[in-house]
Design an enzyme around this catalytic site. Sequence first.
Site, mmCIF file in Angstrom:
data_model
loop_
_atom_site.group_PDB
_atom_site.id
_atom_site.type_symbol
_atom_site.label_atom_id
_atom_site.label_comp_id
_atom_site.label_asym_id
_atom_site.label_seq_id
_atom_site.Cartn_x
_atom_site.Cartn_y
_atom_site.Cartn_z
ATOM 1 N N CYS A 1 1.316 -1.484 0.065
ATOM 2 C CA CYS A 1 -0.428 -0.076 -0.041
ATOM 3 C C CYS A 1 0.664 1.357 0.451
ATOM 4 O O CYS A 1 0.665 2.374 -0.501
ATOM 5 C CB CYS A 1 -1.206 0.026 1.033
ATOM 6 S SG CYS A 1 -2.181 -1.742 1.508
ATOM 7 N N HIS B 1 1.178 5.328 -1.162
ATOM 8 C CA HIS B 1 0.406 5.896 -0.610
ATOM 9 C C HIS B 1 0.778 5.880 -0.118
ATOM 10 O O HIS B 1 0.627 7.096 1.114
ATOM 11 C CB HIS B 1 -1.091 5.123 -0.423
ATOM 12 C CG HIS B 1 -2.384 4.866 -1.221
ATOM 13 N ND1 HIS B 1 -2.942 5.601 -2.419
ATOM 14 C CD2 HIS B 1 -2.284 3.322 -1.813
ATOM 15 C CE1 HIS B 1 -3.701 4.783 -2.609
ATOM 16 N NE2 HIS B 1 -3.239 3.536 -2.387
ATOM 17 N N CYS C 1 -7.627 -1.743 -5.473
ATOM 18 C CA CYS C 1 -5.869 -1.684 -4.950
ATOM 19 C C CYS C 1 -5.518 -2.754 -4.770
ATOM 20 O O CYS C 1 -4.653 -3.000 -6.065
ATOM 21 C CB CYS C 1 -5.518 -0.977 -4.253
ATOM 22 S SG CYS C 1 -5.746 0.397 -4.509
ATOM 23 N N CYS D 1 -35.367 -1.314 9.961
ATOM 24 C CA CYS D 1 -33.941 -0.515 10.733
ATOM 25 C C CYS D 1 -34.919 0.978 11.443
ATOM 26 O O CYS D 1 -34.198 0.531 12.581
ATOM 27 C CB CYS D 1 -32.710 -0.223 9.973
ATOM 28 S SG CYS D 1 -32.182 -0.752 8.311
ATOM 29 N N HIS E 1 -33.838 1.892 15.481
ATOM 30 C CA HIS E 1 -33.388 2.548 15.611
ATOM 31 C C HIS E 1 -33.706 4.685 15.073
ATOM 32 O O HIS E 1 -32.685 5.011 15.578
ATOM 33 C CB HIS E 1 -31.907 2.573 14.621
ATOM 34 C CG HIS E 1 -31.874 1.473 14.630
ATOM 35 N ND1 HIS E 1 -30.663 0.622 15.703
ATOM 36 C CD2 HIS E 1 -31.069 -0.116 14.762
ATOM 37 C CE1 HIS E 1 -30.178 -0.936 16.268
ATOM 38 N NE2 HIS E 1 -30.987 -0.580 15.355
ATOM 39 N N ARG F 1 -22.388 -5.961 11.008
ATOM 40 C CA ARG F 1 -23.248 -5.705 11.622
ATOM 41 C C ARG F 1 -24.672 -5.577 11.038
ATOM 42 O O ARG F 1 -25.574 -6.185 11.655
ATOM 43 C CB ARG F 1 -22.645 -4.148 12.260
ATOM 44 C CG ARG F 1 -23.848 -3.905 13.264
ATOM 45 C CD ARG F 1 -23.088 -4.972 14.853
ATOM 46 N NE ARG F 1 -24.878 -4.541 16.160
ATOM 47 C CZ ARG F 1 -25.366 -5.551 15.994
ATOM 48 N NH1 ARG F 1 -25.575 -6.423 15.116
ATOM 49 N NH2 ARG F 1 -26.337 -5.729 17.168
ATOM 50 N N CYS G 1 -27.719 -7.855 12.098
ATOM 51 C CA CYS G 1 -29.070 -7.003 12.615
ATOM 52 C C CYS G 1 -30.639 -7.521 11.665
ATOM 53 O O CYS G 1 -31.398 -8.029 12.342
ATOM 54 C CB CYS G 1 -29.222 -5.836 12.285
ATOM 55 S SG CYS G 1 -29.201 -4.677 13.391
#
Lengths: 160, 286
Positions: free
Chosen positions: B101, B105, B139, B202, B206, B243, B247
């Site tokens: 990388c 970069h 990349c 959702c 939330h 995540r 859910c």
Amino acid sequence: MNRAILSAVCVAAGVGAAAAAEVAPKDVQYGEYGAVEQSLTGQPGDAAAGRKVVGSKSLGNCVACHKISELIDDVPFHGEIGPPLDGAADRWSEAQLRGIVANAKMTFPESMMPSFYKTTGYIRPGKGFTGKAAQEPLPPLLTAQQIEDVVAYLMTLKYE
Amino acid sequence: MMTTSLKTMICTAAMLTLGAGAAAAQTDEKLVVNGETEITTQAPAPAHLDGALDTIYSGWEFRSPATREVQMDDFDNPGMIFVDQARQVWNTADGSEGKSCASCHDDPAQSMKGVRAVYPKWNEDAQEVRTLEMQINDCRTNRMGAEAWGYTDKGMTSMVALISLQSRGMPVNVAIDGPAQSTWEKGKELYYTRTGQLELSCANCHEDHYGDMIRADHLSQGQINGFPVYRLKNAKLNAVHSRFKGCVRDTRAETYKPGSPEFVALELYVASRGNGLDVEAPSVRN
């Protein structure tokens, strides 16, 4: 031998009678405001069994969203998403409670509450909590007997 | 009986409204990392929310004082271990081109500053909205001649954390207009779709019920400004799509796959709901 045949016939008849008495999820008759007058089993529910369903995470898990003071010593951590159920029997009739437990959206169209006695009409239905696809009709979240047991338990929740 | 029923319905509706409107500060405590980096954990809701929320809150505000404190010092934050691992990888050549990388970069502290804050982002060459994970694999495969990483593999999530860290304390500011708009709209639709046998969106938890308890869990706004997040529950860094998957699974639904167009769209939309909160990665939650 005759007796054996007679017994077999009687047992078959008994099973037939029980099956006929149980109302399938698709056959539940909801009133204009969502109440269900007819027992789903044709038999009275068992309030003690219903209390277990209400508090058990793997069954109804009603306490995930509703507080019930009477239950909190046995089952801690009650949610606050839906209204507390203390005094539910003072506010609702048995038919109304049956309708709400079976499919709350028939009483409150926008309700967040899951429909516990419904098997079709889902978006991306899954197989339990596996994340995998499932074919409808799904098994209902609770059986007819469990619904009746929960209703019997809720009918014991009175203030007086 | 009908009157009683109506009255009860009205009372219930009023209670629900009160619950949703109770948008007081979740905590008065301020998040300052290492005693120097101040993090904005509450901000006015972005205009596109159109009043659905007044104030946006980082998930940090909903956690216990002990959990909040772990994030306030990088020596205490277990997520930093994975960042350090990614820093090694950053400087290590991989693939047929013999590049790391760093070959292109250089120092991430300069080259990656501000990147996390604007991702997911429209990529003109690819004509698609891309997440950091997608860009990293682009990349790896096209510039380094290396194998693509699995979307939520440990190495990938750690690298995302290293890159995200360079934007810590900068406000999330993803673009939702122009070429990104159709992806954003798709994400918004997914956010409000009630999936699975539990028929939950959702928004049910939330947006309508943040701040409330669901069993023993304190519902947050589901903001993703802190991702990747170190969860005490599974003792590892967690990617946004992991995540999401958890859910959706918990609604008893068929999940989408991490890296799928659906989750990319959802990530853009959910990120945009946090425009104005600061990047926290790696954050700490329960």
